[in-house]
Design an enzyme around this catalytic site. Structure first.
Site, PDB file in Angstrom:
ATOM      1  N   GLY A 116     -52.109  36.122   9.744  1.00 10.20           N
ATOM      2  CA  GLY A 116     -51.304  37.221   9.214  1.00 10.20           C
ATOM      3  C   GLY A 116     -50.401  36.823   8.056  1.00 10.20           C
ATOM      4  N   GLY A 123     -58.969  34.780   9.547  1.00  6.18           N
ATOM      5  CA  GLY A 123     -59.580  34.333  10.795  1.00  6.18           C
ATOM      6  C   GLY A 123     -61.087  34.169  10.699  1.00  6.18           C
ATOM      7  N   LYS A 171     -63.504  46.098   6.413  1.00  6.48           N
ATOM      8  CA  LYS A 171     -62.997  47.392   5.960  1.00  6.48           C
ATOM      9  C   LYS A 171     -62.036  47.311   4.784  1.00  6.48           C
ATOM     10  CE  LYS A 171     -63.358  49.887  10.304  1.00  6.48           C
ATOM     11  NZ  LYS A 171     -62.607  50.531  11.376  1.00  6.48           N
ATOM     12  N   ARG A 229     -53.006  22.996  15.750  1.00  7.93           N
ATOM     13  CA  ARG A 229     -51.619  23.326  15.400  1.00  7.93           C
ATOM     14  C   ARG A 229     -50.645  22.233  15.829  1.00  7.93           C
ATOM     15  NH1 ARG A 229     -51.864  29.928  16.240  1.00  7.93           N
ATOM     16  NH2 ARG A 229     -52.270  30.287  14.039  1.00  7.93           N
TER      17      ARG A 229
END
Ligand code: ADP
Ligand code: MG
Length: 398
Positions: free
Chosen positions: A377, A354, A197, A36
């Site tokens: 996210g 991720g 999921k 980053r």
């Protein structure tokens, strides 16, 4: 709506507040992965070349509006200085008299890192007073933190309305590739969605079926779709309370002429463990005590054949329990196929998430993908079709 271009901006002598993502993994005060920091270098270098005073702002961890010394950004300054090969000053506050005094001493080309923006209670509340405090430090705002753009915080959103606002180079790069993948893609577009999921990706699936031509569903979430079609999935991870949701997504796909591709054969085992005894079988042949842990060879071949017909791929989520060999094979094979097509210029391949990034790194193909987002996210919310406040605030009527 367009964005202003940092490359053509005249910033000589200007104070530029740059929101970056310096939320790097640290262990015992040492940075364990400086990806980053390196992502912000091109923007910082450009601003230095333009003679700007570069004021860097970032959050670190979750101090929740209080000063938490272990969450100080102070250790980042020397690491950044080493990467830039020049001095990086540090201000022990990100706003107010302390920050203003340090900024007042800056000369063109100087680089300053402000303390953690989340030490301020107003940051996560997008407090207009805090945004005004930030605005007093600078003449121009740059946001180079796409990964924080799904949050409407004072340093990511509020401030953008108070100063001339530009996307940084890494933000612009990310927006460009995301646009090529879903905003304005070359059709046919294929999405591959896997992972654990359905429940965590309902919005994402609903958005994709109305935008892509083929949706391949894999991983644990495919089990819920298979069960909704009447298949017996034994002990597999499966959200039996979401069968109607899976059917609704299938119906939405049909209404939008999006083809859904599910596994036809699977690799099953009786234990969720690396090297558990396993066999490959048809989807209809899973026994009561077995669980599906990977896509079988026929499924992977069908996915590869579909990829051959696509011009654009957007991928989130592994096709199996890739952390547990040999249940990584399906994901690894599919990743290699997509990477080879992207490498030869036949496919625009964009991926994020991720575990997806970890899987692509495990397959050693991340470099061959057209673009791999590490935004987490923000990437998922973008795949859900949501407007990202930190991006919206940078848009200018043109
Ligand atoms: P991402 O982080 O890329 O968005 P997810 O977090 O949704 O992906 O899903 C990743 C997880 O899904 C991995 O830990 C993987 O082991 C798990 N997974 C994939 N397929 C299966 C399966 N068939 N059974 C159980 N877990 C699975
Ligand atoms: Mg995950």
């Amino acid at each position: 709506m367009t964005f202003l271009s940092l490359k053509t901006a005249d910033l000589q002598g200007k104070r530029v507040f740059v929101r970056v993502d310096f939320n790097v993994p640290m262990q015992d005060g040492a940075i364990t992965d400086d990806t980053r920091l390196r992502a912000a270098i091109p923007t910082i270098q450009l601003l230095i070349e333009k003679g700007a005073k570069v004021i860097l702002a970032a959050h670190f961890d979750r101090p929740k509006g209080k000063v938490v010394p272990t969450m100080s950004l102070a250790p980042i300054a020397p690491a950044l200085a080493a990467l830039l090969d020049r001095q990086v000053a540090f201000a022990t506050d990100c706003v107010g008299p302390v920050a203003e005094a340090v900024v007042a001493e800056m000369k063109s080309g100087d680089v300053l890192l402000l303390e953690n923006t989340r030490f301020q209670p107003g940051e996560e509340k997008n407090d207009p007073e805090l945004a005004k405090g930030f605005a007093r430090l600078a003449d121009v705002y740059v946001n180079d933190a796409f990964s924080a753009a799904h949050r409407a915080h004072a340093s990511t959103e509020g401030l953008a309305h108070l100063l001339p606002a530009y996307p940084g180079l890494s933000m612009a790069h990310e927006l460009d590739y995301l646009d090529r993948a879903l905003g304005n893609p070359t059709h046919p577009v294929m999405a591959v969605v896997g992972g654990a999921k359905v429940s965590s990706k309902i919005d994402l699936l609903q958005n994709l079926v109305s935008r892509v031509d083929i949706l391949a569903v894999g991983g644990g979430m495919a089990n819920t779709f298979l069960a909704a079609r009447g298949a017996h999935v034994g002990k597999s991870l499966c959200e039996h309370d979401l069968l109607d949701t899976a059917r609704a997504i299938e119906a939405l796909a049909a209404a939008n002429k999006c083809q859904i591709l599910l596994p036809s054969d699977v690799v099953v085992a009786e234990a969720f463990a690396a090297h558990a005894p396993h066999r490959t079988c048809e989807v209809g042949d899973v026994k009561d005590q077995e669980m599906i842990l990977d896509a079988g060879p026929k499924s992977v071949a069908a996915l590869a054949a579909a990829l051959e017909t696509a011009k654009t791929l957007v991928w989130n989520g592994p096709l199996g329990a890739f952390e547990l060999p040999p249940f990584d094979i399906g994901t690894m094979e599919a990743a290699r196929t997509a990477a080879a097509l992207a490498h030869s210029g036949r496919l625009v391949a964009v991926a994020g998430g991720g575990d997806t990034v970890a899987a692509l790194n495990q397959a050693v193909v991340a470099d061959d993908f057209t673009f791999v987002s590490t935004a987490g996210g923000a990437f998922l919310e973008w795949m859900e079709g949501k407007a990202l406040p930190g991006v919206e605030a940078l848009k200018h009527p043109s």
